[in-house]
Every structure is written in C-alpha cells, then in structure tokens.
Design a protein around this motif. Structure first.
Motif, mmCIF file in Angstrom:
data_model
loop_
_atom_site.group_PDB
_atom_site.id
_atom_site.type_symbol
_atom_site.label_atom_id
_atom_site.label_comp_id
_atom_site.label_asym_id
_atom_site.label_seq_id
_atom_site.Cartn_x
_atom_site.Cartn_y
_atom_site.Cartn_z
ATOM 1 N N PRO A 131 -7.523 -5.214 11.344
ATOM 2 C CA PRO A 131 -7.825 -6.281 12.316
ATOM 3 C C PRO A 131 -6.610 -7.140 12.652
ATOM 4 C CG PRO A 131 -8.758 -6.792 10.154
ATOM 5 C CD PRO A 131 -8.294 -5.368 10.098
ATOM 6 N N LYS A 132 -5.606 -7.199 11.768
ATOM 7 C CA LYS A 132 -4.420 -7.989 12.050
ATOM 8 C C LYS A 132 -3.629 -7.417 13.233
ATOM 9 C CE LYS A 132 -3.816 -9.676 7.315
ATOM 10 N NZ LYS A 132 -2.898 -9.708 6.130
ATOM 11 N N THR A 133 -3.767 -6.123 13.468
ATOM 12 C CA THR A 133 -3.061 -5.487 14.580
ATOM 13 C C THR A 133 -3.667 -5.887 15.913
ATOM 14 O OG1 THR A 133 -2.566 -3.598 13.150
ATOM 15 C CG2 THR A 133 -2.283 -3.263 15.518
ATOM 16 N N GLN A 134 -4.966 -6.207 15.914
ATOM 17 C CA GLN A 134 -5.703 -6.547 17.130
ATOM 18 C C GLN A 134 -5.572 -5.453 18.184
ATOM 19 O OE1 GLN A 134 -5.082 -10.539 18.631
ATOM 20 N NE2 GLN A 134 -5.020 -11.416 16.598
ATOM 21 N N SER A 135 -5.765 -4.219 17.752
ATOM 22 C CA SER A 135 -5.667 -3.093 18.671
ATOM 23 C C SER A 135 -6.920 -2.990 19.524
ATOM 24 C CB SER A 135 -5.481 -1.782 17.906
ATOM 25 O OG SER A 135 -5.577 -0.680 18.789
ATOM 26 N N PRO A 136 -6.777 -2.932 20.852
ATOM 27 C CA PRO A 136 -7.951 -2.747 21.707
ATOM 28 C C PRO A 136 -8.559 -1.358 21.561
ATOM 29 C CG PRO A 136 -5.948 -2.619 23.010
ATOM 30 C CD PRO A 136 -5.536 -3.052 21.635
ATOM 31 N N GLY A 137 -7.861 -0.444 20.860
ATOM 32 C CA GLY A 137 -8.376 0.908 20.679
ATOM 33 C C GLY A 137 -8.986 1.165 19.329
ATOM 34 N N ALA A 138 -9.109 0.134 18.491
ATOM 35 C CA ALA A 138 -9.618 0.342 17.138
ATOM 36 C C ALA A 138 -11.000 0.994 17.134
ATOM 37 C CB ALA A 138 -9.653 -0.981 16.378
ATOM 38 N N GLY A 139 -11.851 0.591 18.076
ATOM 39 C CA GLY A 139 -13.217 1.114 18.094
ATOM 40 C C GLY A 139 -13.303 2.614 18.287
ATOM 41 N N PHE A 140 -12.266 3.225 18.853
ATOM 42 C CA PHE A 140 -12.276 4.675 19.022
ATOM 43 C C PHE A 140 -12.362 5.409 17.686
ATOM 44 C CE2 PHE A 140 -10.055 3.831 23.156
ATOM 45 C CZ PHE A 140 -10.969 4.471 23.970
ATOM 46 N N PHE A 141 -11.907 4.762 16.617
ATOM 47 C CA PHE A 141 -11.826 5.410 15.315
ATOM 48 C C PHE A 141 -13.033 5.098 14.435
ATOM 49 C CE2 PHE A 141 -7.683 4.753 17.118
ATOM 50 C CZ PHE A 141 -7.065 5.982 16.955
ATOM 51 N N GLY A 142 -14.101 4.596 15.051
ATOM 52 C CA GLY A 142 -15.280 4.161 14.310
ATOM 53 C C GLY A 142 -15.994 5.241 13.535
ATOM 54 N N SER A 143 -15.789 6.514 13.886
ATOM 55 C CA SER A 143 -16.485 7.583 13.163
ATOM 56 C C SER A 143 -15.756 8.002 11.883
ATOM 57 C CB SER A 143 -16.652 8.809 14.068
ATOM 58 O OG SER A 143 -15.399 9.352 14.428
ATOM 59 N N ILE A 144 -14.524 7.515 11.677
ATOM 60 C CA ILE A 144 -13.780 7.882 10.465
ATOM 61 C C ILE A 144 -14.369 7.154 9.261
ATOM 62 C CG2 ILE A 144 -11.531 7.820 9.310
ATOM 63 C CD1 ILE A 144 -10.205 8.051 12.009
ATOM 64 N N LYS A 145 -14.529 7.857 8.178
ATOM 65 C CA LYS A 145 -15.064 7.281 6.948
ATOM 66 C C LYS A 145 -14.221 6.086 6.521
ATOM 67 C CE LYS A 145 -16.190 8.583 2.164
ATOM 68 N NZ LYS A 145 -16.094 9.690 1.158
ATOM 69 N N GLY A 146 -14.897 4.983 6.210
ATOM 70 C CA GLY A 146 -14.213 3.776 5.770
ATOM 71 C C GLY A 146 -13.767 2.866 6.891
#
Length: 539
Positions: A121-136
């Motif tokens: 979350p510190k990166t504040q990447s607008p694309g973080a949600g794309f990786f929601g299926s990765i474990k953890g």
C-alpha cells in the motif's frame, strides 16, 4: 500440467511497411514525438495514462507480453511456463542473461520484489487490484504482510506464483506494465523519484528528462531480443500545443504528433491529399465517461446521479469531436465481449432529470465542480456538459488542469466531485470485460491513487466478478461473458458514471516514417489497446 514455450516474441510483424522484412531495416536513426503535457511518471507501478503507458513499455519488460500486432499472449522475460491442472499454480522459467540498464543481471528475486512492491500500500499503485487473485494479496495490500505469500522464488531462474482462486485473466495481468520488473537497488536509491530515474530491462534507456522540455530514450545495446530496437534515439518533446505540433510536422521538424490531430484542424487534415498516407487510425476498445464521486454529496444519492445521466446530450458531444465516435450507453465498448447490444441505457430526458432532482430534494439545483484535462477538445466538451447540467439547475464550475493533476484529484476520496475522462478515458489493458470493472468500477480501484474516480464499491458485485473470473474452463466461456454482461447492467442501475462515447483515435506521422528507406515502427511491446505509432522503431 500445461506447458508453454517461447514462440517468437520479436517477430517481424510491423506497422506501416507490410511486406518488408525486419532484417532489411537498417540500424540507426532517431525520431521526435510531441506532447502538450509533460510526462507524469515513468515508474511502471504508478504510470497509468495513455501518454506514459507505451513509453514505460519501452523501458521495462514483464514475464508475459503480446505477439506483435495481436492479442496473442507469449512469454517475454519468461522463457516458458507451466500451469498446474487445477489452474492455481504458475511456474515461470526465466530467460538467462537478461540485464537491467544498470548492468546487473535479472533474477527471480527481482520478479518477486516487483510484484510485492505493486501490492504494497505504500507504493499506492493504481494497478494493485489487478493482482487480487494471487495468494496473500489481501494481507500484502493492507500492510499486514511484507509481501505476496503466493509469489515464491524457487531458484534464480524460476518463479512460482500460486493463486487463491482460478483467474481467467491472470496471464494478461502478467503482461501489464504493473507487472514490469524493476531492480530493488534502483528503487531504494531514488525512492519516490524512481519515476524520473527509471531503470528496467527494456529496449530503451532513459538518458535525459528536462522538465517542461523533453524526455530522451536511447537504444539499449544489451537488449535481450536480438536486433532490437533499431532506432538509436527517441525524443519526446513536451509543452507543444497540438496545432503547433501539426505545423512542425508539416515542416518536417517532428515525426509524430503525439496528441493526435487537433479537432480544429481535423476535417481539413483528413481531406488534405498530402496527408493521405500519413494518417494512422487507431482501433480502440475505448469508453469516454463522466464520473460522479459517490462519497461526496449530493452524488451519494442515485437519483442525482441518474438525473445527471439523463441531462447530458451525448450526440452534441460527438459532434464537437467531428463525429469521431459513437454514443455510449454502457461501460463496455461495442467490440468488447460482454457488450449488451439489447441494453438501451439511460435516455436523454430533461423533464425526467428535473423530476429525479426534485424527488431527491434538490429541485432548485446545486453547485458542484467538473474536473477536465486542459488539452483541446476536452475543455470544450466540459463546457457542453456544463451547459447541459445548467439546464436542470446544476451549476458546475469547470476545473481545467493538466492531465496529471486531474488524475491525482480523482485518486483522492474527497477532491473531485465530477470528472470528464477525456484523454484519460478508459482503453482496455487487455481484451476482456473484467478490465472495464476492477480498476475503474471495482472496490480494488476505489483506493488512494486509483482510477475508480467515482469511488463506487459494491461488495456483492465484487464477489460476482471474482466468481466470473474463476470460470477458467473453456466450456464456461459463454456463461462467464453472460455473467459479466449482467454485472455491467447492474452497475448502470446505480449510475456511478455516465458513459458518453466510444472514440476512434487518429494520429498523424511524418512521411519520413514510410518505407524501408525511412523509419518504420515495429509494434513489439505496444499494448493491445495503444494506437500510437512509436515504441520500438527502425531505420
């Protein structure tokens, strides 16, 4: 276990000189591209606008990419990959000998660091949600874990990614800029300034960035795709008004007018015989829209949002841009799977809009703000919307800002009540309906720095979206698309934003870009939605 091998990422598919073999194109030469606005960032974890997307793609690489000129996925930094029978475990074997621009060899640890960084979350990447299926992912994204537990380094040349659920879009996600590989030491050295000091493995290195003047890319002599890139240098000149850029292109001073043909010159340019072979039409999976921040009053009331949707004359807006679009009635563009051709959308209805405002206790109207990028024709479109809203008593003050400032405002929960997306409108990252949901309408995009500028979050629809993307069996393909169709219909009933039009983009290039004696553009690494004719070139 299913296995894929590398199949010619650097193929000779080319844009603009069909029939000329890549081997025939000489090494060397340079190209100048103009833009009105300065570049916001070249950090692949952050950059997410049409201007910097392909530039970032020239500097960085990821595990996957698209076969040039197609939507066919192929390995890139990966040499091959395997998928477990249950569709949850992806094992990538990496190319050996790939080097970052700083000279260090890339390893699997760099892959893990880069993916962990986007989820942090510190990166504040607008694309973080794309990786929601990765474990953890949940633990990594809320800061309670130091990284993605599902991303494991098996050895220096092997990375294993375990998903928490099957995801039909996962390999597409691995081809996004957000999955690009960066060296930890360079990020540590530059911190928040990494975006102006980018270090990747890509075809070009950034060698100069003078704010307000230019950004310069030079050929990476150590690039792992043999024979690429061909151009020695690309200069992106900024601060160029589109009309001035067109005049300079006519005089042979620049090669690409990056902002496209200015609206005021569009009809004359299209009819001018001397430009006949220089105009490039971009086919886009595109929707332009107006967002309404559902966390800011009075847009927390669905009746107000629907009233706005009913008040905007979309046909008039299309006329402003010389008919270069068709009106939209839903988030998905007509060419995207999941588009509902039977859905009529919200009709233009001034009386109905006034009635809804009255029901919401706002019969006398209200005052708000409409944010817009300051490049023509966006302010003129915003003025048309402003006039339409005034017709039902809504006084919208226009905030015309640089594109990067509009994006920043939209990424804050309490700054932008309304935004006309304009040149920042959504163009698909990959050809799947889920891409028009997660980053711009899903809960994962409703975060600081995100692109869900309406801040709309429907937990029930989020769960339905996850289940739809878990339908990975080919026999479920039709059912999956039908579910996405229903999800978008449900969203329209809550009207978090108003779809305005689906646009085609026209770019003009100099005659110097023609034929084997001039510069051509090889679309290796150009994302499937990006229509500009530069990225990796040859002379």
């Amino acid at each position: 276990m299913r296995k894929w091998l590398l199949t010619g990422v650097a193929s000779a598919a080319m844009l603009g000189i069909a029939g000329t073999a890549l081997a025939e194109v000489k090494q060397g030469g340079s190209m100048i591209v103009t833009y009105k606005d300065d570049v916001s960032t070249l950090d692949p974890a952050i950059g997410y606008d049409w201007q910097n997307w392909s530039m970032i793609k020239s500097l960085f690489d990821g595990l996957m990419d698209y076969k040039p000129g197609t939507t066919e996925l192929v390995p890139d930094l990966a040499e091959s990959f395997e998928i477990s029978d249950d569709g949850l475990v992806y094992t990538f074997k990496l190319r050996k000998g790939v080097k970052f621009h700083n000279g260090r060899e890339m390893t699997a640890k760099d892959i893990k660091y880069s993916l962990d960084r986007v989820a942090n979350p510190k990166t504040q990447s607008p694309g973080a949600g794309f990786f929601g299926s990765i474990k953890g992912f949940d633990a990594a994204s809320d800061g309670s874990a130091g990284g993605l537990s599902g991303v494991e380094v098996a050895d220096d040349s092997t990375i294993r990614i375990t998903l928490a659920r099957p995801d039909a879009t996962f390999l597409h996600v691995m081809a996004l800029n957000f999955a690009s590989v960066v060296p930890e030491e360079a990020v540590a050295e530059h911190g928040e300034d990494f975006g102006t000091n980018p270090v990747g493995t890509g075809a070009y290195k950034m060698t100069d960035w003078t704010r307000g003047q230019h950004v310069v890319f030079e050929r990476n002599a150590d690039y792992y795709h043999a024979g690429l890139p061909k151009l020695d240098k690309i200069t992106f000149e900024v601060g160029q008004e589109p009309i001035v850029a067109l005049l300079r292109l006519e005089r042979g001073e620049v090669d690409i007018a990056g902002d496209g043909i200015p609206p005021a010159k569009f009809l004359a340019t299209m009819k001018d015989p001397k430009f006949k072979d220089q105009i490039v039409e971009g086919k886009q999976l595109h929707t332009g829209y107006v967002t309404m921040n559902v966390k800011m009053k009075p847009f927390d009331d669905v009746r107000v949002r629907k009233a706005v949707a009913m008040a905007i004359n979309k046909d008039r807006i299309v006329r402003i841009i010389n008919g270069r679009a068709v009106t939209a009635n839903q988030p998905l563009p007509p060419l995207m799977p999941g588009y509902d051709s039977k859905y009529s959308g919200q009709a233009y209805d001034i009386e109905g809009a006034v009635k809804l405002l009255t029901e919401a206790g706002l019969g006398d109207g209200f005052t708000t703000e409409l944010y817009v990028a300051n490049t023509d024709p966006q302010p003129r479109i915003a003025q048309a919307i402003q006039q339409d809203l005034a017709g039902i008593g809504i006084k919208a003050e226009i905030r015309s800002l640089a594109q990067s400032n509009v994006i920043a405002a939209g990424g804050e929960e309490d700054q932008a009540p309304m935004i006309w997306s304009g040149g920042m409108a959504w163009i698909a990252d990959f050809p799947d309906p889920s891409n028009f949901y997660g980053p711009i309408l899903g809960c994962g995009g409703a975060v600081q720095g995100g692109w869900n500028w309406s801040w709309y979050c429907n937990a029930e629809l989020d769960e339905r979206a996850k289940k739809a993307d878990a339908m990975t069996d080919p026999s479920q393909a039709d059912a999956r698309i039908e579910e996405w169709k229903q999800i978008f219909t449900a969203i329209q009933e809550e009207a978090p934003w108003v779809p305005i039009f689906n646009e085609q983009r026209f770019t003009i290039r100099s005659s110097r870009l023609d034929g084997p004696e001039g510069i051509f553009v090889d679309p290796v690494h150009i994302p499937v939605h990006y229509d500009h004719v530069y990225d990796k070139g040859a002379q």
